[in-house]
Design a protein around this motif. Structure first.
Motif, PDB file in Angstrom:
ATOM      1  N   TYR A 153      32.650  39.148  43.403  1.00  0.00           N
ATOM      2  CA  TYR A 153      32.600  40.737  44.033  1.00  0.00           C
ATOM      3  C   TYR A 153      34.029  41.400  43.595  1.00  0.00           C
ATOM      4  O   TYR A 153      34.874  40.774  43.139  1.00  0.00           O
ATOM      5  CB  TYR A 153      32.760  40.341  45.607  1.00  0.00           C
ATOM      6  N   VAL A 154      34.117  42.587  43.690  1.00  0.00           N
ATOM      7  CA  VAL A 154      35.260  43.516  43.052  1.00  0.00           C
ATOM      8  C   VAL A 154      35.898  44.252  44.153  1.00  0.00           C
ATOM      9  O   VAL A 154      35.064  45.286  44.528  1.00  0.00           O
ATOM     10  CB  VAL A 154      34.918  44.301  41.705  1.00  0.00           C
ATOM     11  N   PHE A 211      39.626  39.171  41.423  1.00  0.00           N
ATOM     12  CA  PHE A 211      38.406  40.264  41.397  1.00  0.00           C
ATOM     13  C   PHE A 211      38.623  40.867  42.684  1.00  0.00           C
ATOM     14  O   PHE A 211      38.182  42.097  42.924  1.00  0.00           O
ATOM     15  CB  PHE A 211      36.971  39.641  41.028  1.00  0.00           C
ATOM     16  N   THR A 212      38.976  40.026  43.610  1.00  0.00           N
ATOM     17  CA  THR A 212      38.854  40.798  45.046  1.00  0.00           C
ATOM     18  C   THR A 212      40.280  40.826  45.470  1.00  0.00           C
ATOM     19  O   THR A 212      40.730  41.377  46.710  1.00  0.00           O
ATOM     20  CB  THR A 212      38.264  39.963  46.033  1.00  0.00           C
ATOM     21  N   ASP A 213      41.369  40.727  44.760  1.00  0.00           N
ATOM     22  CA  ASP A 213      42.790  41.145  45.164  1.00  0.00           C
ATOM     23  C   ASP A 213      42.936  42.539  45.104  1.00  0.00           C
ATOM     24  O   ASP A 213      42.987  43.318  43.841  1.00  0.00           O
ATOM     25  CB  ASP A 213      43.766  40.293  44.286  1.00  0.00           C
ATOM     26  N   LYS A 240      49.033  37.271  37.684  1.00  0.00           N
ATOM     27  CA  LYS A 240      50.062  37.927  37.540  1.00  0.00           C
ATOM     28  C   LYS A 240      50.178  39.471  36.986  1.00  0.00           C
ATOM     29  O   LYS A 240      51.112  40.153  36.798  1.00  0.00           O
ATOM     30  CB  LYS A 240      50.960  37.095  36.596  1.00  0.00           C
ATOM     31  N   VAL A 241      49.041  39.868  36.583  1.00  0.00           N
ATOM     32  CA  VAL A 241      48.898  41.125  35.849  1.00  0.00           C
ATOM     33  C   VAL A 241      48.723  42.165  37.068  1.00  0.00           C
ATOM     34  O   VAL A 241      48.053  41.834  38.108  1.00  0.00           O
ATOM     35  CB  VAL A 241      47.987  41.200  34.869  1.00  0.00           C
ATOM     36  N   SER A 242      48.782  43.544  36.856  1.00  0.00           N
ATOM     37  CA  SER A 242      48.304  44.395  37.776  1.00  0.00           C
ATOM     38  C   SER A 242      47.106  45.263  37.665  1.00  0.00           C
ATOM     39  O   SER A 242      46.519  45.892  38.397  1.00  0.00           O
ATOM     40  CB  SER A 242      49.647  45.470  38.010  1.00  0.00           C
ATOM     41  N   GLU A 243      46.645  44.828  36.354  1.00  0.00           N
ATOM     42  CA  GLU A 243      45.333  45.306  36.032  1.00  0.00           C
ATOM     43  C   GLU A 243      44.850  44.558  34.834  1.00  0.00           C
ATOM     44  O   GLU A 243      45.459  44.086  33.920  1.00  0.00           O
ATOM     45  CB  GLU A 243      45.127  46.959  35.649  1.00  0.00           C
TER      46      GLU A 243
END
Ligand code: U5P
Length: 428
Positions: free
Chosen positions: A203-204, A177-179, A127-130
């Motif tokens: 993965y990032v 992490f991959t979103d 739900k967060v953007s960062e």
């Protein structure tokens, strides 16, 4: 304090074999290109010869069992395609007001060491953007090293994840992490990216590295300490940086230390983005370049140290001293012994036999086992245990014929070369 080896509790055994690292991934969230069948098909995966000594075996295995396509799939970066096509959205290239960090005392910090808690955290992060990420890693009592903790901070809260306990489950976080719509902020992510792959299969995609931002801005120093002091006016201490992060329960002081690594990072990210835009009078080129550099770091692939007959050369070349034929031979034999034992016992090569001791033994070529012990202070446990084996290796090296020039050099130092029955010369 005696720490039990976390490796003992791992459900999936550590793979210290000489087989190159294959990504630990079997589900690929946020895929725009599906995971190759090698990873999704259990049958193919099972056929991997885990216990063979490669590269010879690897070569066989590649020839016999796999098409070239499979092999390329196995060693490719699983998110190469997604990262290659990642574009920075407009909102991340324009000016925004920095959001002040919450005071540490008023911020909750959760310790996550159960699957339930991890699943809940994943829900929160969706739900967060960062969010900000950091890792603590231990490399002395393990051949490949162990990721011991993962720190995550959102704008609201800090989290410390026991990545030893949840090693087999943390792949779940690939969902966030991959979103590509969630920014992951790291400081100096080069090692982190590799550790995430090696231990956790993570993965990032869409990362911002504040270390790269600091470099682009040509700050005087690029450490996190420096940014914390300059931008947050907090004094950090790096006392625990090299602490033994395997320790459990985590002492209060180490817990607080670990959380500070990510607590301020989203605010630093805001400030640096602003600075990068100001640097070019609002033009996004410099900021864009930091996003690109960060993407390149995300594209790094972990690669396992592979032993070859030439492996010793890197370390040997860094030495100023010149080894003669016998010393060099001893050095190679010790190097191979140390690598083999490290893999077998799951210990670092530095734990098995530190470089300076290895060099001293090679240099002195002790005639007796006791002489080997004398080269080491303190004596590493595995050296003491295997001193007879080591002594045989040194003896083997002493049997190498010296070059004429080496004998002359030794004679000048006061040694007398010995003539063997077959006429060849022997060093002292
Ligand atoms: N680390 C080192 N040497 C250093 C700095 C860091 O080995 O000079 C490793 C430690 O294992 C530490 C990890 O747990 O990097 C993460 O450091 P940090 O990002 O918390 O500073």
């Amino acid at each position: 304090r005696n720490i039990t080896r976390p490796q003992m509790k791992f459900k999936e055994k550590v793979d210290n074999s000489n087989i190159p690292f294959v990504p630990k991934i079997f589900i690929k969230p946020n895929a725009t290109k599906p995971l190759p069948s090698y990873f999704t098909n259990k049958q193919i995966r099972k056929e991997r010869p885990e216990d063979l000594d490669v590269p010879a075996a690897l070569a066989d295995f590649i020839h016999q069992q796999r098409t070239q396509e499979h092999v390329e799939d196995m060693f490719a970066h699983p998110y190469q395609h997604e990262l290659d096509h990642l574009t920075v959205p407009e909102r991340l290239l324009s000016k925004t007001e920095p959001q002040m960090f919450r005071p540490m005392e008023e911020t909750k910090c959760s310790f996550i060491d159960t699957l339930e808690e991890l699943v809940a955290l994943n829900e929160t992060l969706c739900k967060v953007s960062e969010f900000a990420v950091d890792l603590e890693h231990h490399s002395y009592r393990s051949f490949l090293g162990l990721t011991c903790l993962m720190q995550i901070s959102t704008r609201e809260q800090d989290y410390i994840i026991d990545s030893l306990e949840l090693r087999g489950e943390l792949y779940l976080l690939n969902e966030v992490f991959t979103d590509p719509d969630i920014v992951k902020v790291f400081h100096g992510a080069d090692s982190d990216i590799e550790w995430l792959q090696k231990d956790l299969g993570l993965y990032v995609v869409n990362m911002f590295d504040t270390h790269q931002a600091s470099r682009a801005l040509q700050h005087a120093r690029h450490s996190l300490d420096h940014l914390l002091q300059q931008l947050c006016h907090v004094k950090s201490d790096k006392r625990f940086q090299l602490a033994d992060w395997r320790i459990r329960p985590l002492p209060e002081e180490m817990f607080e230390y670990a959380r500070a690594d990510t607590h301020y990072l989203l605010y630093i990210y805001d400030r640096l983005r602003g600075e990068l835009l100001d640097f070019n009078h609002g033009q996004p080129a410099l900021l864009q370049s930091v996003w690109h550099k960060s993407k390149d770091i995300s594209l790094k692939k972990y690669s396992k140290p592979i032993f070859t007959e030439e492996s010793y050369q890197d370390l040997q070349k860094r030495q100023k001293r010149a080894f003669n034929t016998q010393q060099l031979s001893a050095f190679r034999l010790l190097f191979a012994w140390r690598d083999k034992l490290g893999r077998q016992e799951d210990e670092s090569t530095g734990y098995v036999l530190p470089n300076h001791m290895m060099i001293k033994i090679a240099e002195q070529l002790p005639k007796e086992p006791q002489g080997i012990i004398a080269c080491c202070n303190p004596v590493p446990p595995l050296v003491r245990q295997q001193v007879i084996e080591l002594h045989l290796l040194v003896q083997q090296a002493r049997e190498m014929p010296l070059l004429k020039a080496e004998i002359v050099a030794q004679t000048k130092k006061g040694f007398t070369p010995i003539k063997k029955a077959d006429g060849s010369l022997f060093g002292p």
